[in-house]
Structures are given as C-alpha cells and as structure tokens.
Design an enzyme around this catalytic site. Structure first.
Site, PDB file in Angstrom:
ATOM      1  N   CYS A  92      84.219 -15.548 -18.851  1.00 50.18           N
ATOM      2  CA  CYS A  92      82.844 -15.760 -19.298  1.00 50.18           C
ATOM      3  C   CYS A  92      81.910 -15.280 -18.188  1.00 50.18           C
ATOM      4  O   CYS A  92      82.122 -15.613 -17.023  1.00 50.18           O
ATOM      5  CB  CYS A  92      82.626 -17.249 -19.566  1.00 50.18           C
ATOM      6  N   HIS A 134      83.659 -17.120 -29.363  1.00 47.62           N
ATOM      7  CA  HIS A 134      83.260 -17.511 -27.994  1.00 47.62           C
ATOM      8  C   HIS A 134      81.730 -17.590 -27.885  1.00 47.62           C
ATOM      9  O   HIS A 134      81.184 -18.556 -27.342  1.00 47.62           O
ATOM     10  CB  HIS A 134      83.842 -16.475 -27.018  1.00 47.62           C
ATOM     11  N   GLU A 135      81.057 -16.576 -28.453  1.00 43.64           N
ATOM     12  CA  GLU A 135      79.597 -16.553 -28.333  1.00 43.64           C
ATOM     13  C   GLU A 135      78.940 -17.626 -29.212  1.00 43.64           C
ATOM     14  O   GLU A 135      77.938 -18.232 -28.801  1.00 43.64           O
ATOM     15  CB  GLU A 135      79.048 -15.156 -28.667  1.00 43.64           C
ATOM     16  N   HIS A 138      78.875 -20.780 -27.425  1.00 45.73           N
ATOM     17  CA  HIS A 138      77.749 -20.868 -26.474  1.00 45.73           C
ATOM     18  C   HIS A 138      76.492 -21.422 -27.154  1.00 45.73           C
ATOM     19  O   HIS A 138      75.759 -22.211 -26.553  1.00 45.73           O
ATOM     20  CB  HIS A 138      77.405 -19.488 -25.901  1.00 45.73           C
TER      21      HIS A 138
HETATM   22 ZN   LIG Z   1      80.860 -16.920 -22.300  1.00 42.78          ZN
END
Ligand SMILES: [Zn+2]
Length: 160
Positions: A92, A134-135, A138
């Site tokens: 990341c 993954h995004e 976030h």
């Molecule tokens: Zn990340």
C-alpha cells in the site's frame, strides 16, 4: 499536480469516506486528475482519495502495464463477490515497505460512477478485482493491516 500521500498511522486512513454528490464541483475533477498523476508518479496500481487527505469516496486504478486504461471510480461499491477466494501479496502506498498475503474474493462485480455521474459496472477477476477491492476498502477506512494473514516484508516497520 502530484499530491502528498498520507501514511499510516494518519487517522484519515482509518476514517470512512463521504459519498460524492453530482454534478461534481471543479475541485473534484481536479482531484481526480491529480490522483491519476500521483498514482503514476508513485508507480502505484491504485489510489483512494483518503490517501491524499480527501475524505471522499473516489478511487483510481492504474493497471496500464496490464493493458487496462487508467480509470477513476466515484462512490465505488462491490455489488457481488465470488465465494472462491485467492491470496495475493499486497502492499500500500500509505504503508511503505510493508507487504503481506491478503485473502479476498477472486472475482467481483463492482459499480460506481464516472465523472459525469454515469453508472459504471463491470465483473472482473485477476489483478483488477484485487486492486478495486483494496481501494474500496480504503474508502471504508480499512487498511490491509486488518487483512494481512502473513507478512512477507517490513513487519518491523509497523511499530507505532
Ligand atoms: Zn492502499
């Protein structure tokens, strides 16, 4: 403009983001341009707005090396995910030097909006599926640190 990337343990990274309303203000258009420039500059494959200190549901994906044109997604969601999961090593940009194995659904259908508010939806697997998940994490204030099953690099960097 290349933006400064927020790094762990910055609290913005663990705060759920706000929905973006339409039509988007010019500042959001500029933010998306800057996020695309920033992710390329950092040699990243994805970036979410909280990583550049904006508490908004916006992500960009940069998989040009895999033949997928870079794109932005506003208010992204996982609409469906496969029962089958696979593990992939993830890192990341906000947690430099730290890598680990993360298990996620292999395939997803994601949805979201483009800059004009048009709905975008696609089913995907492979690296695209993993980056989008993954995004989206976030935008919900979730970091890979919550999901790593086994560190492959940099665990010692995490002492707060
Ligand atoms: Zn990340």
């Amino acid at each position: 403009m290349i933006l400064k990337i927020a790094t762990y343990p910055n609290k913005i990274l663990e705060t759920p983001c706000e929905e973006v309303g339409f039509p988007v203000p010019d500042a959001v258009r500029q933010l998306i341009k800057n996020m695309l420039e920033t992710v390329r500059d950092a040699n990243g494959i994805g970036l979410a707005a909280p990583q550049v200190n904006k508490n908004l549901r916006i992500i960009v994906v940069n998989l040009e090396y895999a033949g997928i044109p870079a794109f932005a997604l506003i208010n992204p969601k996982v609409a469906w995910s496969s029962k089958k999961t696979t593990e992939m090593e993830e890192g990341c940009l906000s947690i430099p030097g730290v890598f680990g194995m993360v298990e996620r659904p292999e395939k997803i259908t994601f949805s979201g909006q483009d800059i004009n508010g048009k709905i975008i939806t696609a089913r995907c697997g492979g690296i695209l599926s993993k980056v989008v998940q993954h995004e989206i994490d976030h935008t919900n204030g979730i970091l890979i640190l919550e999901k790593i099953k086994k560190y492959t690099q940099g665990k010692e960097l995490l002492k707060k």
